[in-house]
Design a protein around this motif. Structure first.
Motif, PDB file in Angstrom:
ATOM      1  N   ALA A 497       0.840  -1.197   0.000  1.00 44.76           N
ATOM      2  CA  ALA A 497       0.000   0.000   0.000  1.00 44.76           C
ATOM      3  C   ALA A 497       0.873   1.245   0.000  1.00 44.76           C
ATOM      4  N   LYS A 498       0.344   2.313  -0.616  1.00 50.19           N
ATOM      5  CA  LYS A 498       1.115   3.558  -0.701  1.00 50.19           C
ATOM      6  C   LYS A 498       0.207   4.740  -0.379  1.00 50.19           C
ATOM      7  N   ARG A 499       0.816   5.737   0.222  1.00 48.58           N
ATOM      8  CA  ARG A 499       0.130   7.011   0.474  1.00 48.58           C
ATOM      9  C   ARG A 499       0.940   8.088  -0.236  1.00 48.58           C
ATOM     10  N   MET A 500       0.252   8.848  -1.136  1.00 57.79           N
ATOM     11  CA  MET A 500       0.998   9.749  -2.010  1.00 57.79           C
ATOM     12  C   MET A 500       0.370  11.131  -2.066  1.00 57.79           C
ATOM     13  N   LYS A 501       1.247  12.139  -2.035  1.00 59.91           N
ATOM     14  CA  LYS A 501       0.806  13.509  -2.327  1.00 59.91           C
ATOM     15  C   LYS A 501       0.621  13.642  -3.833  1.00 59.91           C
ATOM     16  N   VAL A 502      -0.414  14.388  -4.236  1.00 64.43           N
ATOM     17  CA  VAL A 502      -0.665  14.659  -5.657  1.00 64.43           C
ATOM     18  C   VAL A 502      -0.602  16.169  -5.860  1.00 64.43           C
ATOM     19  N   HIS A 503       0.337  16.621  -6.673  1.00 69.52           N
ATOM     20  CA  HIS A 503       0.476  18.050  -6.982  1.00 69.52           C
ATOM     21  C   HIS A 503       0.118  18.272  -8.449  1.00 69.52           C
ATOM     22  N   LEU A 504      -0.846  19.143  -8.708  1.00 74.96           N
ATOM     23  CA  LEU A 504      -1.227  19.503 -10.080  1.00 74.96           C
ATOM     24  C   LEU A 504      -0.924  20.974 -10.293  1.00 74.96           C
ATOM     25  N   TRP A 520      -3.116  28.046 -11.961  1.00 74.59           N
ATOM     26  CA  TRP A 520      -4.058  27.097 -11.347  1.00 74.59           C
ATOM     27  C   TRP A 520      -3.261  25.958 -10.752  1.00 74.59           C
ATOM     28  N   GLU A 521      -3.653  25.528  -9.530  1.00 71.99           N
ATOM     29  CA  GLU A 521      -2.980  24.389  -8.918  1.00 71.99           C
ATOM     30  C   GLU A 521      -3.948  23.662  -7.998  1.00 71.99           C
ATOM     31  N   SER A 522      -3.613  22.437  -7.726  1.00 68.21           N
ATOM     32  CA  SER A 522      -4.423  21.615  -6.825  1.00 68.21           C
ATOM     33  C   SER A 522      -3.495  20.637  -6.129  1.00 68.21           C
ATOM     34  N   HIS A 523      -3.726  20.427  -4.854  1.00 73.23           N
ATOM     35  CA  HIS A 523      -2.868  19.529  -4.081  1.00 73.23           C
ATOM     36  C   HIS A 523      -3.749  18.632  -3.224  1.00 73.23           C
ATOM     37  N   GLY A 524      -3.334  17.405  -3.082  1.00 74.86           N
ATOM     38  CA  GLY A 524      -4.108  16.470  -2.265  1.00 74.86           C
ATOM     39  C   GLY A 524      -3.296  15.238  -1.937  1.00 74.86           C
ATOM     40  N   VAL A 525      -3.945  14.297  -1.261  1.00 72.15           N
ATOM     41  CA  VAL A 525      -3.302  13.039  -0.875  1.00 72.15           C
ATOM     42  C   VAL A 525      -4.214  11.894  -1.287  1.00 72.15           C
ATOM     43  N   ILE A 526      -3.610  10.825  -1.837  1.00 73.19           N
ATOM     44  CA  ILE A 526      -4.395   9.640  -2.188  1.00 73.19           C
ATOM     45  C   ILE A 526      -3.799   8.407  -1.521  1.00 73.19           C
ATOM     46  N   GLN A 527      -4.685   7.437  -1.264  1.00 74.50           N
ATOM     47  CA  GLN A 527      -4.261   6.147  -0.730  1.00 74.50           C
ATOM     48  C   GLN A 527      -4.336   5.125  -1.854  1.00 74.50           C
ATOM     49  N   LEU A 528      -3.298   4.332  -1.995  1.00 75.86           N
ATOM     50  CA  LEU A 528      -3.266   3.281  -3.006  1.00 75.86           C
ATOM     51  C   LEU A 528      -3.120   1.930  -2.308  1.00 75.86           C
ATOM     52  N   ALA A 529      -4.080   1.052  -2.530  1.00 73.45           N
ATOM     53  CA  ALA A 529      -3.953  -0.316  -2.031  1.00 73.45           C
ATOM     54  C   ALA A 529      -2.939  -1.055  -2.895  1.00 73.45           C
ATOM     55  N   PRO A 530      -2.463  -2.203  -2.456  1.00 72.05           N
ATOM     56  CA  PRO A 530      -1.541  -2.981  -3.302  1.00 72.05           C
ATOM     57  C   PRO A 530      -2.159  -3.272  -4.671  1.00 72.05           C
ATOM     58  N   MET A 531      -1.381  -3.060  -5.726  1.00 72.84           N
ATOM     59  CA  MET A 531      -1.803  -3.293  -7.112  1.00 72.84           C
ATOM     60  C   MET A 531      -3.058  -2.478  -7.466  1.00 72.84           C
ATOM     61  N   ASP A 532      -3.220  -1.349  -6.826  1.00 74.30           N
ATOM     62  CA  ASP A 532      -4.436  -0.533  -6.981  1.00 74.30           C
ATOM     63  C   ASP A 532      -4.302   0.422  -8.173  1.00 74.30           C
ATOM     64  N   VAL A 533      -5.435   0.826  -8.725  1.00 75.53           N
ATOM     65  CA  VAL A 533      -5.492   1.853  -9.773  1.00 75.53           C
ATOM     66  C   VAL A 533      -6.442   2.941  -9.307  1.00 75.53           C
ATOM     67  N   LYS A 534      -5.988   4.181  -9.303  1.00 76.57           N
ATOM     68  CA  LYS A 534      -6.841   5.308  -8.924  1.00 76.57           C
ATOM     69  C   LYS A 534      -6.985   6.238 -10.128  1.00 76.57           C
ATOM     70  N   VAL A 535      -8.215   6.711 -10.342  1.00 79.65           N
ATOM     71  CA  VAL A 535      -8.482   7.664 -11.418  1.00 79.65           C
ATOM     72  C   VAL A 535      -9.024   8.943 -10.788  1.00 79.65           C
ATOM     73  N   ILE A 536      -8.355  10.067 -11.067  1.00 79.76           N
ATOM     74  CA  ILE A 536      -8.743  11.361 -10.504  1.00 79.76           C
ATOM     75  C   ILE A 536      -9.235  12.243 -11.650  1.00 79.76           C
ATOM     76  N   HIS A 537     -10.471  12.721 -11.565  1.00 85.09           N
ATOM     77  CA  HIS A 537     -11.022  13.619 -12.581  1.00 85.09           C
ATOM     78  C   HIS A 537     -10.879  15.059 -12.105  1.00 85.09           C
ATOM     79  N   GLN A 538     -10.384  15.915 -12.992  1.00 81.87           N
ATOM     80  CA  GLN A 538     -10.161  17.319 -12.638  1.00 81.87           C
ATOM     81  C   GLN A 538     -10.648  18.214 -13.771  1.00 81.87           C
ATOM     82  N   GLN A 539     -10.870  19.485 -13.433  1.00 79.98           N
ATOM     83  CA  GLN A 539     -11.225  20.453 -14.466  1.00 79.98           C
ATOM     84  C   GLN A 539     -10.675  21.827 -14.108  1.00 79.98           C
ATOM     85  N   ILE A 540     -10.367  22.606 -15.158  1.00 80.10           N
ATOM     86  CA  ILE A 540      -9.998  24.015 -15.002  1.00 80.10           C
ATOM     87  C   ILE A 540     -11.106  24.814 -15.668  1.00 80.10           C
TER      88      ILE A 540
END
Length: 681
Positions: A497-504, A520-540
């Protein structure tokens, strides 16, 4: 015996213009013909008829102080490599002679004068003077610029309008351009460009002799379009304001630029950028009879140290930094000219790259080419001219580097981005043609290529984990007035598992410069389970980019920072936001005839989130004399405005009517064009 005198010499202008396919230059005071083809003159004698047994004629043709003298014979036998003059075999009236002057297919381009002498018994002579302009001849098989297809000769010599392509490879923007080669005074200015060149000023004789060679001509023109080493046409400027000249984005055609240059006494016109330099060169080459087309290279590398590597630096939060002397322009426009390359042996004939934008010196002068396109593809960097520089423009690798507190913390390589698309206008159609395969071997696309800038194969580690992949994907090509939708896809390839900062981070940028500050910027944190795939939708949102971007582009980047290991991974994308098009409608467009007034309606709909105003400019070579301007009052969001214009076509054929709306409260110009088919009345 009665005296024999020359009463009149008629250059048979209309017949010769048609014979030499130079009808477009009918407004020129001089007769315009092409080398390698005969021109006919009519000679009216007085006193008595010409007697071939006792009388003789000679023609002296002069280019500057160079000259050739040839007898006028009654034999039609001609040689493509020599000057020849002969009486039309069909001519029966020896007091009114029809004489052909046959020019070599390798004659020099320029203004010629000729003298016709008639000698009679007792060596009395009478003479007459006249002039003509001689151009290259892509219709003549013996000419070095011969191009074997009529539709290509029509497109690359005769077409006085076209499209330039800008933007990005994923969102190519068509920009209408009027080449104006047949507009009054343009022909003379293009010939004077050769006269003003340093080569001519240094040695007129040598210059005139070399003007038989399109390789020589093209290098002279490439240097003379920019003003870095000479009294060239355009001064380049890529940053700052343009108050003492014209913003390069406001030019709509070559005619205004060439006319201003000539009328100023050959002082550089301010200002040009790559597409302006290339478009003006295209005009000059087409005037001189050398087939020419503008080329756009998307993601064009300027590799200052010639190591075929462009380094780009990012902060740990995704802001692109200006740390490298190397650069990548989102697009760069040059030209290709068609010619044989006898200097390089077989296999290098055809399209040759020439670049008048002043970037690097070639033999001490700011010019580039001609470099055979085939030599770029075959990596023949041992050949002339400037092949290593052009090769790097389309083949360099991109190394993206994340730095933190002066240290490199991540590094990845992209081998696909530079030269991703190379295109030109399609023959006979208002759309682009992809010619990337002419320059480089095209790899078959993979699932990850160019949908993101980082793939598993290209993400290399330098103290960073290969365990996480990130993809930055634009959901669709962005359009002004709509949100920019994009997706960040993160894949954890490890069974941990991983915990990651996301900087856009989003920054506005000009096509040829590093980005400006973050808008424009956006910052956050996501949790990733083992072998996980995360999809983040964003808009400007439009309100967030409209006042920043205008005609500029956006550099968008995402950086993932593993909170446990501090490994970082980057993905980035540069894109343009498509502007709306002006629409042009013409009533009865199938029945447009020369010299009859026509009407058109130009429509603009405001896609922005606030009112806009500006100036509408309408132009069209062969359709409108000069330009017509209209001021547009503030237009609320979503509303439309229509402007009626009238025009009287003065040339037959397919012409371009173009309109541009320069907005006053946004750094943006909205454009549109319509092709108009004009018939004879």
């Amino acid at each position: 015996m009665e005296d024999l005198k020359i009463k009149n010499v008629n250059l048979e202008k209309s017949e010769n213009l048609e014979r030499h396919r130079t009808e477009g230059f009918s407004s020129s005071k001089s007769l315009v013909v092409r080398r390698g083809a005969p021109l006919r003159i009519s000679v009216q004698l007085e006193g008595r008829a010409f007697n071939p047994k006792t009388d003789s004629m000679r023609i002296k043709v002069m280019l500057g102080r160079l000259y050739v003298v040839m007898p006028v014979t009654f034999s039609k036998k001609v040689c493509s490599s020599h000057w020849k003059a002969y009486v039309d075999p069909e001519s029966r009236d020896l007091q009114n002679l029809s004489i052909f002057i046959s020019t070599p297919a390798s004659a020099s381009v320029g203004y010629y004068t000729f003298q016709l002498y008639v000698f009679t018994p007792g060596r009395k002579k009478t003479c007459a003077f006249s002039k003509f302009i001689l151009l290259c001849n892509p219709w003549c098989r013996e000419d070095a610029v011969y191009i074997p297809f009529e539709d290509q000769r029509e497109e690359y010599i005769q077409n006085d309008s076209g499209l330039l392509f800008i933007g990005t490879s994923m969102n190519i923007v068509s920009r209408p351009w009027s080449f104006d080669q047949f507009e009054p005074g343009v022909l003379e200015t293009c010939l004077n460009l050769l006269q003003v060149s340093p080569q001519h000023q240094k040695s007129r004789r040598k210059d005139y002799l070399n003007r038989n060679n399109p390789i020589y001509i093209s290098r002279v023109v490439s240097a003379m379009i920019n003003s870095e080493d000479d009294r060239g046409v355009l001064k380049g400027k890529w940053k700052g304001d343009y108050k003492d000249g014209v913003n390069p984005s406001l030019w709509t055609g070559s005619g205004d630029i060439l006319t201003q240059w000539a009328e100023s006494g050959y002082n550089p016109v301010k200002y040009g950028q790559c597409w302006v330099f290339a478009a003006v060169m295209c005009t000059v080459m087409r005037v001189l009879g050398i087939p020419c087309r503008p080329i756009t290279n998307f993601n064009s590398a300027h590799d200052t140290n010639a190591n075929l590597v462009i380094e780009e630096y990012y902060s740990e939060t995704g802001q692109k930094l200006n740390h490298s002397k190397d650069s990548i322009w989102n697009f760069h426009v040059w030209v290709e000219c068609w010619m044989t390359r006898r200097d390089l042996g077989s296999g290098m004939d055809g399209w040759q790259i020439l670049d008048p934008t002043p970037q690097e010196r070639s033999e001490g002068v700011f010019c580039c080419g001609p470099a055979p396109v085939k030599a770029i593809k075959d990596r023949r960097i041992d050949l002339f001219f400037d092949i290593p520089f052009v090769y790097a423009e389309v083949n360099a690798d991109v190394h993206s580097i994340i730095v933190s507190e002066g240290r490199v913390v991540s590094y990845c390589k992209d081998t696909e981005r530079v030269g991703s698309v190379i295109c030109t206008k399609a023959v006979g159609f208002p759309r682009h043609q992809n010619i990337t395969g002419d320059y480089k071997c095209i790899k078959s696309p993979t699932l990850s290529s160019r949908s993101s800038t980082v793939s598993e194969d290209s993400t290399l580690s330098r103290g960073s984990s290969r365990g996480v992949l990130v993809f930055l994907i634009l959901d669709k090509a962005p359009v002004v007035g709509e949100p920019v939708h994009f997706t960040v896809k993160v894949i954890n390839k490890e069974k941990v598992a991983k915990r990651m900062k996301v900087h856009l981070n989003a920054q506005a940028k000009e096509y040829n410069n590093s980005p400006s500050d973050t808008f424009w910027e956006s910052h956050g944190v996501i949790q990733l389970a083992p072998m996980d795939v995360k999809v983040i939708h964003q808009q400007i949102l439009p309100a967030q980019y409209e006042n920043v971007v205008g005609d500029d582009l956006i550099n968008l980047a995402v950086v993932l920072d593993d909170l446990a290991s501090h490994d970082r991974v980057l993905a980035s994308e540069e894109f343009n936001i498509a502007s709306p098009q002006l629409t042009i409608q013409i009533a009865d467009e199938d029945s447009i005839v020369a010299n009859k007034e026509q009407a058109a309606i130009v429509t603009f709909t405001n896609p922005f989130s606030h009112p806009v105003s500006g100036v509408l400019t309408v132009a069209g070579a062969g359709l409108i004399q000069g330009k017509v301007h209209f001021r547009m009052l503030p237009l609320p969001p979503g509303k439309s405005v229509k402007q009626r214009i009238t025009f009287i076509p003065n040339k037959v054929g397919t012409k371009m009517l173009q309109a541009s709306l320069s907005l006053s409260n946004i750094n943006s110009t909205i454009r549109g064009f319509k092709m108009v088919s004009v018939s004879r009345a």
